[in-house]
Design a protein around this motif. Structure first.
Motif: not given
Length: 122
Positions: A25-53
């Motif tokens: 929500s909000g100024r979504t017109f500024r968004s080109y793509a969306m991504g999912w990331f995940r972070q397990a305990p003690g690990k860095e945030r990692e990329f999962v998937a992305t999609i363009t609007w």
């Protein structure tokens, strides 16, 4: 500003499925793509998937390719992550994020949701 809210996490057994949702929500017109990331305990945030609007172009991390599917509903400003054949190693906090480019690097994402926990028991 873009506000993002995830939902759909939970506790499941190995082999089960879950679907995560991310409402923008909000100024979504500024968004080109969306991504999912995940972070397990003690690990860095990692990329999962992305999609363009606009075109729905997607890319996935090798670790989830063939099991996870990212999709979007432009009318609802919502992105989904369908997760099938879940494994214990998929256990993590899952975040959705918005970017103005097509990228797998979390550093290029400007807005983030609060996240939702996914726990997969063996």
């Amino acid at each position: 500003q873009v506000q993002l809210e995830e939902s759909g996490g939970g506790l499941v057994q190995a082999g089960d499925s879950l679907r995560l949702s991310c409402a923008a929500s909000g100024r979504t017109f500024r968004s080109y793509a969306m991504g999912w990331f995940r972070q397990a305990p003690g690990k860095e945030r990692e990329f999962v998937a992305t999609i363009t609007w606009r075109a729905g172009t997607t890319t996935y991390a090798d670790s989830v390719k063939g099991r996870f599917t990212i999709s979007r509903d432009n009318a609802k400003n919502t992105v989904y992550l369908q997760m099938n054949t879940l494994k214990p190693e998929d256990t993590a906090f899952y975040y959705c994020a918005s970017t103005n480019r097509f990228s797998t690097s979390p550093d290029t994402y400007d807005y983030w949701g609060q996240g939702t926990q996914v726990t997969v028991s063996s």
